[in-house]
Design a protein around this motif. Structure first.
Motif, mmCIF file in Angstrom:
data_model
loop_
_atom_site.group_PDB
_atom_site.id
_atom_site.type_symbol
_atom_site.label_atom_id
_atom_site.label_comp_id
_atom_site.label_asym_id
_atom_site.label_seq_id
_atom_site.Cartn_x
_atom_site.Cartn_y
_atom_site.Cartn_z
ATOM 1 N N GLY A 25 0.778 -1.225 0.000
ATOM 2 C CA GLY A 25 0.000 0.000 0.000
ATOM 3 C C GLY A 25 0.810 1.275 0.000
ATOM 4 N N ILE A 26 2.011 1.236 -0.482
ATOM 5 C CA ILE A 26 2.861 2.423 -0.451
ATOM 6 C C ILE A 26 3.092 2.902 -1.887
ATOM 7 C CG2 ILE A 26 5.063 1.185 -0.504
ATOM 8 C CD1 ILE A 26 6.072 3.181 1.577
ATOM 9 N N THR A 27 3.101 4.196 -2.058
ATOM 10 C CA THR A 27 3.319 4.763 -3.384
ATOM 11 C C THR A 27 4.792 4.683 -3.750
ATOM 12 O OG1 THR A 27 3.710 6.984 -2.535
ATOM 13 C CG2 THR A 27 1.417 6.393 -3.040
ATOM 14 N N PRO A 28 5.124 4.727 -5.018
ATOM 15 C CA PRO A 28 6.529 4.717 -5.422
ATOM 16 C C PRO A 28 7.317 5.893 -4.824
ATOM 17 C CG PRO A 28 5.145 4.225 -7.303
ATOM 18 C CD PRO A 28 4.230 4.602 -6.178
ATOM 19 N N GLN A 29 6.677 7.044 -4.679
ATOM 20 C CA GLN A 29 7.357 8.194 -4.100
ATOM 21 C C GLN A 29 7.704 7.957 -2.632
ATOM 22 O OE1 GLN A 29 4.473 8.374 -5.822
ATOM 23 N NE2 GLN A 29 5.125 9.406 -7.685
ATOM 24 N N LYS A 30 6.766 7.393 -1.880
ATOM 25 C CA LYS A 30 7.025 7.097 -0.461
ATOM 26 C C LYS A 30 8.087 6.013 -0.319
ATOM 27 C CE LYS A 30 3.798 9.302 2.113
ATOM 28 N NZ LYS A 30 3.646 9.636 3.490
ATOM 29 N N LEU A 31 8.058 5.029 -1.200
ATOM 30 C CA LEU A 31 9.069 3.975 -1.148
ATOM 31 C C LEU A 31 10.446 4.533 -1.484
ATOM 32 C CD1 LEU A 31 9.339 1.017 -0.493
ATOM 33 C CD2 LEU A 31 8.914 0.486 -2.886
ATOM 34 N N ALA A 32 10.530 5.441 -2.455
ATOM 35 C CA ALA A 32 11.807 6.077 -2.786
ATOM 36 C C ALA A 32 12.305 6.927 -1.622
ATOM 37 C CB ALA A 32 11.662 6.935 -4.043
ATOM 38 N N LEU A 33 11.403 7.630 -0.950
ATOM 39 C CA LEU A 33 11.779 8.411 0.222
ATOM 40 C C LEU A 33 12.249 7.492 1.353
ATOM 41 C CD1 LEU A 33 11.975 11.241 1.451
ATOM 42 C CD2 LEU A 33 9.611 10.963 2.227
ATOM 43 N N THR A 34 11.607 6.350 1.502
ATOM 44 C CA THR A 34 12.013 5.371 2.510
ATOM 45 C C THR A 34 13.433 4.899 2.252
ATOM 46 O OG1 THR A 34 9.727 4.639 2.788
ATOM 47 C CG2 THR A 34 11.441 3.128 3.522
ATOM 48 N N VAL A 35 13.740 4.568 1.013
ATOM 49 C CA VAL A 35 15.093 4.111 0.660
ATOM 50 C C VAL A 35 16.105 5.231 0.885
ATOM 51 C CG1 VAL A 35 16.554 3.369 -1.263
ATOM 52 C CG2 VAL A 35 14.318 2.333 -0.935
ATOM 53 N N ALA A 36 15.777 6.422 0.435
ATOM 54 C CA ALA A 36 16.717 7.544 0.562
ATOM 55 C C ALA A 36 17.011 7.861 2.026
ATOM 56 C CB ALA A 36 16.152 8.777 -0.151
ATOM 57 N N LEU A 37 15.972 7.942 2.852
ATOM 58 C CA LEU A 37 16.181 8.245 4.263
ATOM 59 C C LEU A 37 16.841 7.088 5.008
ATOM 60 C CD1 LEU A 37 12.893 10.171 5.063
ATOM 61 C CD2 LEU A 37 15.210 11.101 4.962
ATOM 62 N N GLY A 38 16.499 5.852 4.639
ATOM 63 C CA GLY A 38 17.124 4.688 5.269
ATOM 64 C C GLY A 38 18.622 4.638 5.000
ATOM 65 N N LEU A 39 19.014 4.919 3.764
ATOM 66 C CA LEU A 39 20.448 4.947 3.441
ATOM 67 C C LEU A 39 21.153 6.104 4.141
ATOM 68 C CD1 LEU A 39 20.490 4.096 -0.367
ATOM 69 C CD2 LEU A 39 21.371 2.708 1.514
ATOM 70 N N THR A 40 20.520 7.255 4.147
ATOM 71 C CA THR A 40 21.135 8.427 4.771
ATOM 72 C C THR A 40 21.334 8.218 6.263
ATOM 73 O OG1 THR A 40 20.127 9.863 3.108
ATOM 74 C CG2 THR A 40 20.923 10.906 5.116
ATOM 75 N N GLY A 42 21.403 5.355 7.746
ATOM 76 C CA GLY A 42 22.275 4.194 7.913
ATOM 77 C C GLY A 42 23.758 4.507 7.843
ATOM 78 N N ILE A 43 24.142 5.585 7.167
ATOM 79 C CA ILE A 43 25.564 5.931 7.070
ATOM 80 C C ILE A 43 25.966 7.021 8.053
ATOM 81 C CG2 ILE A 43 25.752 5.194 4.675
ATOM 82 C CD1 ILE A 43 25.713 8.177 3.885
ATOM 83 N N MET A 44 25.054 7.416 8.936
ATOM 84 C CA MET A 44 25.356 8.443 9.930
ATOM 85 C C MET A 44 26.525 7.983 10.806
ATOM 86 S SD MET A 44 22.853 9.916 12.919
ATOM 87 C CE MET A 44 22.413 8.269 13.399
ATOM 88 N N LEU A 68 12.157 0.889 6.243
ATOM 89 C CA LEU A 68 13.145 1.911 6.598
ATOM 90 C C LEU A 68 14.252 1.314 7.460
ATOM 91 C CD1 LEU A 68 13.641 5.000 6.338
ATOM 92 C CD2 LEU A 68 12.393 5.264 8.461
ATOM 93 N N LEU A 69 13.882 0.516 8.450
ATOM 94 C CA LEU A 69 14.877 -0.121 9.310
ATOM 95 C C LEU A 69 15.711 -1.144 8.551
ATOM 96 C CD1 LEU A 69 12.765 -0.573 12.543
ATOM 97 C CD2 LEU A 69 14.734 0.925 12.247
ATOM 98 N N LEU A 70 15.079 -1.905 7.673
ATOM 99 C CA LEU A 70 15.822 -2.892 6.880
ATOM 100 C C LEU A 70 16.882 -2.219 6.023
ATOM 101 C CD1 LEU A 70 16.164 -5.824 5.834
ATOM 102 C CD2 LEU A 70 14.491 -5.249 4.071
ATOM 103 N N LEU A 74 20.906 -2.574 6.314
ATOM 104 C CA LEU A 74 21.690 -3.034 5.165
ATOM 105 C C LEU A 74 22.814 -2.054 4.819
ATOM 106 C CD1 LEU A 74 18.902 -4.460 2.822
ATOM 107 C CD2 LEU A 74 20.590 -5.745 4.160
ATOM 108 N N ALA A 75 22.672 -0.813 5.252
ATOM 109 C CA ALA A 75 23.710 0.192 5.003
ATOM 110 C C ALA A 75 24.833 0.133 6.031
ATOM 111 C CB ALA A 75 23.088 1.582 4.980
ATOM 112 N N ALA A 76 24.748 -0.757 7.003
ATOM 113 C CA ALA A 76 25.753 -0.821 8.075
ATOM 114 C C ALA A 76 27.181 -1.021 7.571
ATOM 115 C CB ALA A 76 25.373 -1.898 9.085
ATOM 116 N N PRO A 77 27.442 -1.890 6.601
ATOM 117 C CA PRO A 77 28.824 -2.007 6.116
ATOM 118 C C PRO A 77 29.352 -0.702 5.504
ATOM 119 C CG PRO A 77 27.541 -3.891 5.398
ATOM 120 C CD PRO A 77 26.582 -2.918 6.002
ATOM 121 N N VAL A 78 28.482 0.010 4.815
ATOM 122 C CA VAL A 78 28.887 1.302 4.242
ATOM 123 C C VAL A 78 29.126 2.304 5.366
ATOM 124 C CG1 VAL A 78 28.210 3.141 2.650
ATOM 125 C CG2 VAL A 78 27.589 0.781 2.152
#
Length: 168
Positions: A25-40, A42-44, A68-70, A74-78
């Motif tokens: 039930g998530i839009t492509p825009q929300k999913l892209a925002l989820t990936v972008a924020l999760g990666l950002t 995750g590398i903090m 978002l948590l997944l 997954l960004a932990a090695p980076v």
């Protein structure tokens, strides 16, 4: 005539339900925002706050928190690869004293006496977080812009237009 291969047990029982849960039930825009924020997030270059920050951001923007948590995890090695470069960038930007410890030396400090290690490393770590803050906005925007067309192509929104955000 092309034969359609039946899905494997692993794909049928694990991959497909997991993908359905993460994109439910998530839009492509929300999913892209989820990936972008999760990666950002995750590398903090700060240990121990990613889960809390992901949860708060997910609640604030009504994002899929498990996805978002997944992505954050997954960004932990980076995260580990970019930890020292963020610190060195922060030192360069703010003109602080040179940081001469390697990652192994920092681990040794924490193993011996973590209070003394925190005392020695807190300023360098905060400079790394400041560099991350400066770079996180453009990075998040770039990842979002790259991921939106990908998700528009591959993520199916239900035909009736129902999205989970509408009931919240």
């Amino acid at each position: 005539m092309k034969q359609v291969r039946p899905p494997t047990y692993f794909r049928h029982k694990i991959i497909n339900p997991l993908l359905a849960l993460l994109t439910m039930g998530i839009t492509p825009q929300k999913l892209a925002l989820t990936v972008a924020l999760g990666l950002t997030i995750g590398i903090m270059p700060l240990f121990g706050l990613a889960t809390l920050l992901c949860t708060l951001v997910g609640l604030r923007f009504r994002l899929n928190i498990p996805a978002l948590l997944l992505i954050c995890y997954l960004a932990a090695p980076v995260h580990l690869l970019l930890y020292l470069p963020f610190i060195k960038t922060g030192i360069f930007i703010f003109g602080a004293d040179e940081f001469r410890l390697t990652f192994e030396q920092m681990l040794y400090l924490f193993q011996e006496d973590w209070l003394k290690a925190v005392e020695k490393l807190w300023l360098a770590n905060m400079l790394g977080v400041a560099a991350w803050l400066l770079l996180s906005g453009p990075f998040t925007g770039l990842v979002y812009l790259v991921m939106v067309p990908v998700f528009r192509k591959y993520v199916r929104v239900p035909k009736n237009g129902f999205v989970a955000d509408e009931i919240l």
